[in-house]
Design an enzyme around this catalytic site. Structure first.
Site, mmCIF file in Angstrom:
data_model
loop_
_atom_site.group_PDB
_atom_site.id
_atom_site.type_symbol
_atom_site.label_atom_id
_atom_site.label_comp_id
_atom_site.label_asym_id
_atom_site.label_seq_id
_atom_site.Cartn_x
_atom_site.Cartn_y
_atom_site.Cartn_z
ATOM 1 N N ARG A 1 -20.206 -8.533 -4.792
ATOM 2 C CA ARG A 1 -19.316 -8.078 -3.707
ATOM 3 C C ARG A 1 -18.099 -7.375 -4.286
ATOM 4 N NH1 ARG A 1 -16.997 -12.540 -0.347
ATOM 5 N NH2 ARG A 1 -15.892 -10.703 0.372
ATOM 6 N N ASP B 1 -6.419 -14.778 -7.277
ATOM 7 C CA ASP B 1 -7.752 -14.232 -7.576
ATOM 8 C C ASP B 1 -8.099 -14.313 -9.055
ATOM 9 O OD1 ASP B 1 -7.748 -11.593 -5.056
ATOM 10 O OD2 ASP B 1 -8.076 -13.755 -4.962
ATOM 11 N N ARG C 1 -9.063 -19.879 6.979
ATOM 12 C CA ARG C 1 -8.271 -18.700 6.568
ATOM 13 C C ARG C 1 -7.697 -18.083 7.846
ATOM 14 N NH1 ARG C 1 -11.359 -15.256 2.086
ATOM 15 N NH2 ARG C 1 -9.301 -14.351 1.809
ATOM 16 N N ILE D 1 -5.426 -16.187 10.765
ATOM 17 C CA ILE D 1 -4.876 -14.831 10.931
ATOM 18 C C ILE D 1 -3.730 -14.864 11.941
ATOM 19 C CG2 ILE D 1 -6.985 -13.590 10.286
ATOM 20 C CD1 ILE D 1 -7.478 -13.147 13.296
ATOM 21 N N ASP D 2 -3.082 -16.017 12.045
ATOM 22 C CA ASP D 2 -1.984 -16.160 13.010
ATOM 23 C C ASP D 2 -0.842 -15.176 12.758
ATOM 24 O OD1 ASP D 2 -1.750 -17.949 10.656
ATOM 25 O OD2 ASP D 2 0.254 -18.280 11.451
ATOM 26 N N ARG E 1 -14.073 -10.376 4.757
ATOM 27 C CA ARG E 1 -12.750 -10.661 5.323
ATOM 28 C C ARG E 1 -12.036 -9.369 5.691
ATOM 29 N NH1 ARG E 1 -9.422 -14.539 7.057
ATOM 30 N NH2 ARG E 1 -7.235 -14.321 6.519
ATOM 31 N N LYS F 1 -11.013 -3.217 -5.388
ATOM 32 C CA LYS F 1 -11.732 -3.655 -4.179
ATOM 33 C C LYS F 1 -10.755 -3.872 -3.032
ATOM 34 C CE LYS F 1 -12.934 -8.206 -3.290
ATOM 35 N NZ LYS F 1 -12.692 -8.710 -1.940
ATOM 36 N N ASN F 2 -9.695 -4.650 -3.274
ATOM 37 C CA ASN F 2 -8.807 -5.051 -2.175
ATOM 38 C C ASN F 2 -7.830 -3.962 -1.780
ATOM 39 O OD1 ASN F 2 -10.163 -7.425 -2.067
ATOM 40 N ND2 ASN F 2 -8.652 -8.588 -3.241
ATOM 41 N N CYS G 1 -14.813 -14.925 1.565
ATOM 42 C CA CYS G 1 -14.988 -16.090 0.686
ATOM 43 C C CYS G 1 -14.594 -17.370 1.427
ATOM 44 C CB CYS G 1 -14.121 -15.949 -0.562
ATOM 45 S SG CYS G 1 -14.747 -14.708 -1.682
HETATM 46 C C1 EPZ Z 1 -6.370 -11.060 0.409
HETATM 47 O O1 EPZ Z 1 -6.810 -12.102 1.260
HETATM 48 C C2 EPZ Z 1 -7.523 -10.809 -0.539
HETATM 49 N N1 EPZ Z 1 -8.696 -10.389 0.209
HETATM 50 C C3 EPZ Z 1 -7.848 -12.064 -1.346
HETATM 51 O O2 EPZ Z 1 -8.806 -11.691 -2.339
HETATM 52 C C4 EPZ Z 1 -6.590 -12.533 -2.072
HETATM 53 O O3 EPZ Z 1 -6.866 -13.781 -2.698
HETATM 54 C C5 EPZ Z 1 -5.426 -12.693 -1.093
HETATM 55 O O4 EPZ Z 1 -5.230 -11.464 -0.351
HETATM 56 C C6 EPZ Z 1 -4.122 -13.031 -1.799
HETATM 57 O O5 EPZ Z 1 -3.823 -12.042 -2.720
HETATM 58 C C7 EPZ Z 1 -8.771 -9.094 0.604
HETATM 59 O O6 EPZ Z 1 -7.896 -8.300 0.339
HETATM 60 C C8 EPZ Z 1 -10.014 -8.707 1.358
HETATM 61 P P1 EPZ Z 1 -3.350 -13.586 2.514
HETATM 62 P P2 EPZ Z 1 -5.955 -12.440 2.599
HETATM 63 O O7 EPZ Z 1 -3.288 -13.213 3.943
HETATM 64 O O8 EPZ Z 1 -5.349 -11.201 3.123
HETATM 65 C C9 EPZ Z 1 -1.997 -17.647 4.567
HETATM 66 C C10 EPZ Z 1 -10.783 -11.786 -3.563
HETATM 67 O O9 EPZ Z 1 -11.291 -12.625 -4.323
HETATM 68 N N2 EPZ Z 1 -2.087 -16.904 5.829
HETATM 69 O O10 EPZ Z 1 -2.422 -12.929 1.553
HETATM 70 O O11 EPZ Z 1 -6.810 -13.260 3.485
HETATM 71 C C11 EPZ Z 1 -3.349 -17.857 3.914
HETATM 72 O O12 EPZ Z 1 -3.987 -19.008 4.429
HETATM 73 C C12 EPZ Z 1 -10.139 -12.230 -2.274
HETATM 74 O O13 EPZ Z 1 -10.758 -10.545 -3.787
HETATM 75 C C13 EPZ Z 1 -1.657 -17.503 7.001
HETATM 76 O O14 EPZ Z 1 -1.215 -18.650 7.007
HETATM 77 O O15 EPZ Z 1 -4.830 -13.378 1.969
HETATM 78 C C14 EPZ Z 1 -2.979 -18.021 2.468
HETATM 79 O O16 EPZ Z 1 -2.556 -19.352 2.228
HETATM 80 C C15 EPZ Z 1 -10.162 -13.730 -2.109
HETATM 81 N N3 EPZ Z 1 -1.735 -16.807 8.162
HETATM 82 C C16 EPZ Z 1 -1.779 -17.096 2.299
HETATM 83 O O17 EPZ Z 1 -1.280 -16.864 3.620
HETATM 84 C C17 EPZ Z 1 -2.204 -15.515 8.211
HETATM 85 O O18 EPZ Z 1 -2.227 -14.918 9.313
HETATM 86 C C18 EPZ Z 1 -2.115 -15.751 1.679
HETATM 87 O O19 EPZ Z 1 -3.198 -15.189 2.402
HETATM 88 C C19 EPZ Z 1 -2.639 -14.921 7.010
HETATM 89 C C20 EPZ Z 1 -2.564 -15.622 5.832
#
Ligand code: EPZ
Length: 428
Positions: A397, A306, A122, A124-125, A93, A22-23, A117
């Site tokens: 999903r 996950d 969450r 996106i900074d 997302r 999926k991801n 989710c």
């Molecule tokens: C992706 O989310 C996945 N979603 C998530 O899977 C997965 O849990 C996650 O990566 C970690 O592997 C998709 O791919 C659609 P991150 P993402 O950016 O990209 C912080 C599932 O169940 N962060 O790696 O949103 C954030 O808060 C879903 O399939 C910032 O601070 O995750 C977190 O603590 C749930 N600023 C950490 O980084 C940012 O700009 C990791 O988040 C971005 C992230």
């Protein structure tokens, strides 16, 4: 409303074939915006997040054709930038990949704020930091994110403050056709990041180092169409590995890359579960009582967040006290649902303290998010009794034919349609 109903306590036995990731599929579908020509994407999972993504692309003007259940042909030459319907964008997302793709193609992007989710905030900074480094000005207005590089995107040096999967892929998408070279430091190393880089390189991009913490991208003028197959879903595979462990069964899980499962396999073996791996399958068998373990979620190759709700269920079944720390997301809302089943769990900040061995009983529970819903299914399969799970759209999903795959290995599980509750006021 649809529910999943499980009569548990049956050891699962048989073979499960894993679908595409999926991801990994979602960013590759949105990356097609960057390609001049026709792409054929194979091994796409049949899940609602994919259908929503394809619907978004089609509504933006792309030509989308399903060649079969898991193969889609895309041509985005007529796509209109900034036209993604916000009602669909807010459902997932991964719609944030439109930012990198639109920026990479048009030099500007206009996308509604993403959904996904609900784990609290969450941010996106880091995505925005990367876009700005490439020369884009980013503003948030009225629930939309607007980005524009009036002088075009220029390669840059991006150092992430957080290891972010989405951020790493979004900057890759924006940089792949920028002028000059981009270096992403402190990049996420997940297998689906490598998959996106491989897809883009198959289309003519020049990306090196994906899968390490430093990714180098040399911008190119154009990307040509290609045919590409998505890697297997390591989280789907891990979920079924844990279902085998939870039910004391034996499952052969096909279409996997064992290397991607190493942290999951290691934890299962620590619990006393046998895992045999070969080229593209693993065999998981559990007969003994599960042993308690401690888990801390980390970016790949650490234990994936996950898989956090799913391993919590195994900890409930194990003897002794286990500690589960999620350093990545605050995603413990499912604990309340497990407590309804009799689980003894305390939350202390980012850590769940799970006292295993207390008898669990079937109950009416909810899928509070995608992976939490999968955890409810594992609990229902393990418990001798009846469990009903609602809000199962959240499970669908991200899991392709979960009920069908589990029924094929002996689970007493079915999907039923329950008329929405009629309030007394409507009885008059
Ligand atoms: C992706 O989310 C996945 N979603 C998530 O899977 C997965 O849990 C996650 O990566 C970690 O592997 C998709 O791919 C659609 P991150 P993402 O950016 O990209 C912080 C599932 O169940 N962060 O790696 O949103 C954030 O808060 C879903 O399939 C910032 O601070 O995750 C977190 O603590 C749930 N600023 C950490 O980084 C940012 O700009 C990791 O988040 C971005 C992230």
């Amino acid at each position: 409303m649809e529910k999943i109903v499980i009569n548990g306590g049956i050891p699962l036995r048989g073979t499960i074939d894993i679908s595409g990731m999926k991801n990994g599929a979602l960013p590759i579908l949105f990356a097609s915006l960057l390609v001049d020509g026709r792409c054929v994407i194979e091994n796409v999972p049949a899940i609602s997040d994919v259908y929503i993504s394809l619907d978004i692309l089609q509504r933006m003007g792309a030509s989308v054709r399903m060649l079969d259940k898991n193969t889609v042909e895309l041509d985005t030459q007529n796509i209109r930038g900034g036209s993604a319907p916000i009602d669909l964008v807010r459902k997932l997302r991964a719609s944030y990949y439109l930012l990198g793709s639109e920026l990479g193609r048009f030099g500007r992007a206009y996308v509604g704020y993403p959904g996904g989710c609900d784990f609290g905030v969450r941010p996106i900074d880091q995505h925005i930091k990367g876009f700005e480094a490439l020369g884009a000005e980013v503003t948030l207005e009225g629930g939309y994110i607007k980005a524009e590089a009036v002088d075009g995107l220029m390669g840059a040096h991006v150092f992430f403050d957080e290891v972010t999967v989405g951020g790493t892929m979004n900057i890759m998408l924006a940089a792949v056709k920028a002028k000059g070279c981009t270096v992403i430091e402190n990049a996420a190393r997940e297998p689906h990041i490598v998959d996106l880089a491989n897809f883009l390189n198959t289309c003519g991009a020049v990306i090196r180092g994906a899968g390490t913490d430093t990714i180098r991208i040399r911008g190119v003028e154009t990307l040509h169409g290609c045919t590409y197959a998505i890697i297997p879903d390591m989280i789907e595979a891990g979920t079924y590995m844990m279902a085998a462990a939870a039910t004391g069964g034996t499952l052969r899980i096909n279409n996997v890359i064992p290397k991607h499962l190493e942290s999951i396999t290691a934890k299962l073996e620590e619990m006393g579960v046998d895992v045999v791996e070969d080229d593209d399958y693993v065999i998981v068998s559990a007969s003994k009582k599960l042993r308690k373990i401690n888990v801390k979620t980390l970016p790949y190759p650490g234990f994936p967040t996950d898989m956090q709700p799913q391993v919590a269920v195994l900890m409930c079944l194990a003897g002794g006290v286990s500690f589960l720390n999620d350093s990545i997301f605050d995603r413990f809302k499912y604990v309340e649902q497990l407590q309804r089943m009799g689980a003894s769990i305390k939350i202390d900040g980012k850590t769940a303290i799970i006292e295993g061995g207390t008898p669990l009983s079937g109950a009416q529970v909810s899928a509070v998010d995608l992976r939490a819903g999968a955890a409810m299914v594992i609990a229902g399969l393990a418990i001798d009794g009846k469990t009903e799970i609602d809000n199962i759209y959240r499970i669908e999903r991200g899991y392709d034919d979960l009920v069908g795959k589990l029924r094929a290995v002996g689970a007493d599980i079915k999907k039923i349609n329950v008329p929405d509750a009629v309030s007394f006021g409507m009885m008059a």
